[in-house]
Design a protein around this motif. Structure first.
Motif, mmCIF file in Angstrom:
data_model
loop_
_atom_site.group_PDB
_atom_site.id
_atom_site.type_symbol
_atom_site.label_atom_id
_atom_site.label_comp_id
_atom_site.label_asym_id
_atom_site.label_seq_id
_atom_site.Cartn_x
_atom_site.Cartn_y
_atom_site.Cartn_z
ATOM 1 N N ASN A 285 0.748 -1.212 0.095
ATOM 2 C CA ASN A 285 0.325 0.252 -0.102
ATOM 3 C C ASN A 285 0.627 1.355 -0.265
ATOM 4 O O ASN A 285 2.209 1.149 0.488
ATOM 5 C CB ASN A 285 -0.649 0.046 1.037
ATOM 6 C CG ASN A 285 -1.403 -1.357 1.485
ATOM 7 O OD1 ASN A 285 -1.960 -1.159 0.485
ATOM 8 N ND2 ASN A 285 -2.368 -1.745 2.934
ATOM 9 N N ARG A 286 0.751 1.819 -0.243
ATOM 10 C CA ARG A 286 1.394 3.940 -0.800
ATOM 11 C C ARG A 286 0.314 4.893 -0.491
ATOM 12 O O ARG A 286 -0.763 4.478 -0.339
ATOM 13 C CB ARG A 286 1.617 3.594 -2.613
ATOM 14 C CG ARG A 286 2.271 2.387 -2.563
ATOM 15 C CD ARG A 286 3.011 2.966 -4.270
ATOM 16 N NE ARG A 286 1.811 3.237 -5.037
ATOM 17 C CZ ARG A 286 1.541 3.794 -5.740
ATOM 18 N NH1 ARG A 286 2.644 4.931 -5.897
ATOM 19 N NH2 ARG A 286 0.312 3.835 -6.884
ATOM 20 N N LEU A 287 1.094 6.158 0.712
ATOM 21 C CA LEU A 287 0.370 7.311 1.016
ATOM 22 C C LEU A 287 0.614 7.377 -0.459
ATOM 23 O O LEU A 287 1.516 8.545 -0.379
ATOM 24 C CB LEU A 287 0.931 7.293 2.082
ATOM 25 C CG LEU A 287 0.107 8.601 2.775
ATOM 26 C CD1 LEU A 287 -0.869 8.421 3.129
ATOM 27 C CD2 LEU A 287 1.198 8.450 4.089
ATOM 28 N N ALA B 90 1.060 12.526 3.643
ATOM 29 C CA ALA B 90 0.944 12.724 4.824
ATOM 30 C C ALA B 90 -0.236 13.575 5.705
ATOM 31 O O ALA B 90 -0.668 13.608 6.598
ATOM 32 C CB ALA B 90 2.040 11.954 5.595
ATOM 33 N N GLN B 91 0.548 14.919 5.100
ATOM 34 C CA GLN B 91 -0.169 16.022 5.808
ATOM 35 C C GLN B 91 -0.876 17.663 4.841
ATOM 36 O O GLN B 91 -0.385 18.351 4.542
ATOM 37 C CB GLN B 91 0.355 16.890 6.747
ATOM 38 C CG GLN B 91 0.220 17.797 6.832
ATOM 39 C CD GLN B 91 1.112 18.223 8.018
ATOM 40 O OE1 GLN B 91 2.378 18.549 8.174
ATOM 41 N NE2 GLN B 91 1.052 19.404 8.525
ATOM 42 N N PRO B 92 -1.569 16.345 3.525
ATOM 43 C CA PRO B 92 -2.440 17.130 2.755
ATOM 44 C C PRO B 92 -3.293 18.751 3.270
ATOM 45 O O PRO B 92 -3.715 19.207 4.551
ATOM 46 C CB PRO B 92 -3.646 17.023 1.655
ATOM 47 C CG PRO B 92 -3.967 15.787 3.428
ATOM 48 C CD PRO B 92 -2.591 15.577 4.190
ATOM 49 N N PRO B 93 -3.296 20.087 2.077
ATOM 50 C CA PRO B 93 -3.661 21.061 2.544
ATOM 51 C C PRO B 93 -5.356 20.670 4.017
ATOM 52 O O PRO B 93 -5.840 20.166 3.387
ATOM 53 C CB PRO B 93 -4.255 21.939 2.373
ATOM 54 C CG PRO B 93 -3.922 21.162 0.631
ATOM 55 C CD PRO B 93 -3.761 19.697 0.450
ATOM 56 N N THR C 199 -3.243 7.721 8.243
ATOM 57 C CA THR C 199 -1.919 6.690 7.507
ATOM 58 C C THR C 199 -0.855 7.892 7.587
ATOM 59 O O THR C 199 -1.382 9.140 6.539
ATOM 60 C CB THR C 199 -2.699 6.285 6.582
ATOM 61 O OG1 THR C 199 -3.792 5.915 6.514
ATOM 62 C CG2 THR C 199 -1.511 5.321 6.144
ATOM 63 N N GLN C 200 0.173 7.128 8.007
ATOM 64 C CA GLN C 200 1.516 8.053 7.755
ATOM 65 C C GLN C 200 2.178 7.409 6.936
ATOM 66 O O GLN C 200 2.573 5.870 6.018
ATOM 67 C CB GLN C 200 2.170 7.980 9.336
ATOM 68 C CG GLN C 200 1.371 9.230 10.420
ATOM 69 C CD GLN C 200 1.351 10.301 9.637
ATOM 70 O OE1 GLN C 200 1.751 10.973 9.137
ATOM 71 N NE2 GLN C 200 -0.468 10.433 9.657
ATOM 72 N N PRO C 201 3.331 7.439 6.709
ATOM 73 C CA PRO C 201 4.503 6.850 5.596
ATOM 74 C C PRO C 201 5.140 5.721 6.819
ATOM 75 O O PRO C 201 4.998 4.822 5.272
ATOM 76 C CB PRO C 201 5.783 7.895 5.141
ATOM 77 C CG PRO C 201 4.785 9.676 5.146
ATOM 78 C CD PRO C 201 4.028 8.873 6.798
ATOM 79 N N GLU C 202 5.588 6.001 7.813
ATOM 80 C CA GLU C 202 6.000 5.042 8.535
ATOM 81 C C GLU C 202 4.743 3.715 8.549
ATOM 82 O O GLU C 202 5.374 2.585 8.933
ATOM 83 C CB GLU C 202 6.382 5.516 9.704
ATOM 84 C CG GLU C 202 5.318 5.887 11.064
ATOM 85 C CD GLU C 202 5.563 7.411 10.196
ATOM 86 O OE1 GLU C 202 4.224 7.692 11.379
ATOM 87 O OE2 GLU C 202 6.237 8.099 9.141
#
Length: 195
Positions: A19-21, A179-182, A190-193
């Motif tokens: 899965n990808r962010l 990970a942190q859109p407007p 969900t975070q990259p890690e």
């Protein structure tokens, strides 16, 4: 009889896929606007009687044209009209996805014109054309963009036009990420890690 090769291949495929962010639409930044560009905003919106009644009541608009069917039936329109300030708010709201997701302030709404009436059940569509943009000497992190916003009904009749001028963030100061859109606080969801 089961083919073990196919079963093993299916397992390998599921184990290797990750899965990808992925960044979604994050809006336009000052650098993205070019004079003459036209953005047709996604999603038409059908205006309901409830929209009109709520807007009329919330804003204390006492013109019976908006809430008195008997009165409105005797006018040249023959029925109630949708409150014009609702049409403005709807069209501006429809334009946010393309124009002002990354605005730090709305500086003005000018040259507002109602070209045709809007009735209950009309579906409104909106588009914006960039008519000017300029840098600011006093603020490096934003620029000013002016658009002409136009709204149409389902028959293609122009019902509203106005000029809208937001102050829009420059990309280098926004630092958007998947990970942190407007509008999202840091660390939520969900975070990259996690991937």
């Amino acid at each position: 009889m089961t083919d073990d090769t196919d079963a093993n291949h299916a397992n390998d495929a599921s184990e290797s896929s990750e899965n990808r962010l992925v960044s979604g639409w994050q809006g336009r930044y000052y650098e993205d606007f070019e004079v003459g560009d036209v953005y047709k905003h996604p999603f038409g919106r059908t205006v309901t009687e409830t929209d009109n009644v709520w807007m009329t009541n919330v804003t204390m608009n006492l013109n019976p044209m908006h809430f008195n069917e008997d009165y409105a039936a005797g006018t040249e329109f023959g029925e109630r009209l949708v409150d014009g300030t609702f049409v403005i708010a709807l069209a501006v709201g429809m334009s946010v996805i393309d124009i002002s997701v990354n605005a730090t302030a709305n500086l003005g709404y000018d040259k507002i014109r109602h070209h045709n009436p809007v009735y209950h059940g009309d579906t409104i569509y909106a588009e914006s054309e960039v008519i000017s943009k300029r840098e600011l000497e006093s603020r490096d992190h934003v620029g000013i963009v002016t658009t002409e916003l136009r709204a149409y009904n389902q028959d293609g009749d122009l019902v509203l036009s106005l000029e809208r001028t937001p102050m829009v963030l420059k990309r280098e100061y926004a630092e958007p990420s998947a990970a942190q859109p407007p509008g999202w606080p840091e660390g939520v969801g969900t975070q990259p890690e996690d991937r």
